[in-house]
Design a protein around this motif. Structure first.
Motif, PDB file in Angstrom:
ATOM      1  N   LEU A 192       1.173 -12.558   3.580  1.00  0.00           N
ATOM      2  CA  LEU A 192       1.370 -12.357   5.023  1.00  0.00           C
ATOM      3  C   LEU A 192       1.095 -13.646   5.795  1.00  0.00           C
ATOM      4  O   LEU A 192       1.805 -13.978   6.749  1.00  0.00           O
ATOM      5  CB  LEU A 192       0.465 -11.231   5.529  1.00  0.00           C
ATOM      6  N   GLU A 193       0.100 -14.378   5.353  1.00  0.00           N
ATOM      7  CA  GLU A 193      -0.300 -15.621   6.012  1.00  0.00           C
ATOM      8  C   GLU A 193       0.783 -16.701   5.921  1.00  0.00           C
ATOM      9  O   GLU A 193       0.999 -17.448   6.870  1.00  0.00           O
ATOM     10  CB  GLU A 193      -1.591 -16.119   5.353  1.00  0.00           C
ATOM     11  N   VAL A 194       1.476 -16.785   4.789  1.00  0.00           N
ATOM     12  CA  VAL A 194       2.443 -17.877   4.576  1.00  0.00           C
ATOM     13  C   VAL A 194       3.900 -17.457   4.790  1.00  0.00           C
ATOM     14  O   VAL A 194       4.802 -18.285   4.667  1.00  0.00           O
ATOM     15  CB  VAL A 194       2.281 -18.503   3.171  1.00  0.00           C
ATOM     16  N   PHE A 195       4.123 -16.205   5.123  1.00  0.00           N
ATOM     17  CA  PHE A 195       5.491 -15.695   5.227  1.00  0.00           C
ATOM     18  C   PHE A 195       6.342 -16.530   6.189  1.00  0.00           C
ATOM     19  O   PHE A 195       7.450 -16.947   5.841  1.00  0.00           O
ATOM     20  CB  PHE A 195       5.485 -14.224   5.661  1.00  0.00           C
ATOM     21  N   THR A 196       5.860 -16.782   7.379  1.00  0.00           N
ATOM     22  CA  THR A 196       6.647 -17.502   8.392  1.00  0.00           C
ATOM     23  C   THR A 196       6.969 -18.919   7.935  1.00  0.00           C
ATOM     24  O   THR A 196       8.113 -19.374   8.064  1.00  0.00           O
ATOM     25  CB  THR A 196       5.899 -17.526   9.744  1.00  0.00           C
ATOM     26  N   ASN A 197       5.999 -19.601   7.379  1.00  0.00           N
ATOM     27  CA  ASN A 197       6.226 -20.955   6.894  1.00  0.00           C
ATOM     28  C   ASN A 197       7.231 -20.959   5.750  1.00  0.00           C
ATOM     29  O   ASN A 197       8.127 -21.813   5.692  1.00  0.00           O
ATOM     30  CB  ASN A 197       4.896 -21.585   6.462  1.00  0.00           C
ATOM     31  N   CYS A 198       7.107 -20.015   4.836  1.00  0.00           N
ATOM     32  CA  CYS A 198       8.053 -19.922   3.725  1.00  0.00           C
ATOM     33  C   CYS A 198       9.457 -19.623   4.232  1.00  0.00           C
ATOM     34  O   CYS A 198      10.441 -20.150   3.699  1.00  0.00           O
ATOM     35  CB  CYS A 198       7.607 -18.853   2.722  1.00  0.00           C
TER      36      CYS A 198
END
Length: 155
Positions: A111-117
């Protein structure tokens, strides 16, 4: 295990670690099982454990980027859809689902890295398809749940 490996001086462990990693691992496992804790090469063992955590996180990000990139291609190039794309999406979803079974705490990292990915996948999709980056939305058109859902494919 030979006595030679058992009798390695703790000060020698660091060079042992550099010279024969697999043998070093066998020695560490042996020492831990025998509870010879004072003989364990703690500095390198700590590095290895930290590295394992980083590797799991790197794999998660990589699998997520692959899924998102292929979902974008699937959505924005419907005429080029193929079984290979479907298989790739399936395979990387499965890898993430298995990672979450083994390490449920990785779900919060997901959830933490979803946007960056998604941002990286967007760029990768543009490069791979040759479509302008602006074609792909700034925000993910797929929710975090849809991305993992084995039945979800965008229209």
């Amino acid at each position: 295990m030979t006595n030679q490996l058992i009798n390695v001086n703790k000060d020698q462990d660091s060079s042992f670690y550099e010279q024969d990693y697999h043998l070093w691992l066998e020695r560490i496992v042996y020492l831990l099982k025998k509870q010879y804790f004072s003989e364990v090469d703690l500095d390198n063992l700590i590095k290895e454990i930290e590295s394992m955590g980083r590797s799991e996180k790197n794999a998660l990000r990589s699998n997520l980027r692959v899924i998102l990139m292929h979902l974008l291609k699937y959505k924005f190039q419907p005429q080029k859809r193929s079984n290979i794309w479907l298989y790739t999406i399936y395979e990387h979803r499965l890898r993430l689902q298995e990672a979450f079974l083994d390490s449920p705490s990785l779900k919060s990292y997901y959830l933490e890295v979803f946007t960056n990915c998604y941002q990286n996948a967007r760029t990768e999709a543009s490069i791979e398809t040759g479509l302008p980056l602006a074609i792909f939305p700034n925000d993910s058109p797929f929710s975090v749940d849809e991305t993992l859902d084995s039945d979800f494919f965008p229209n």
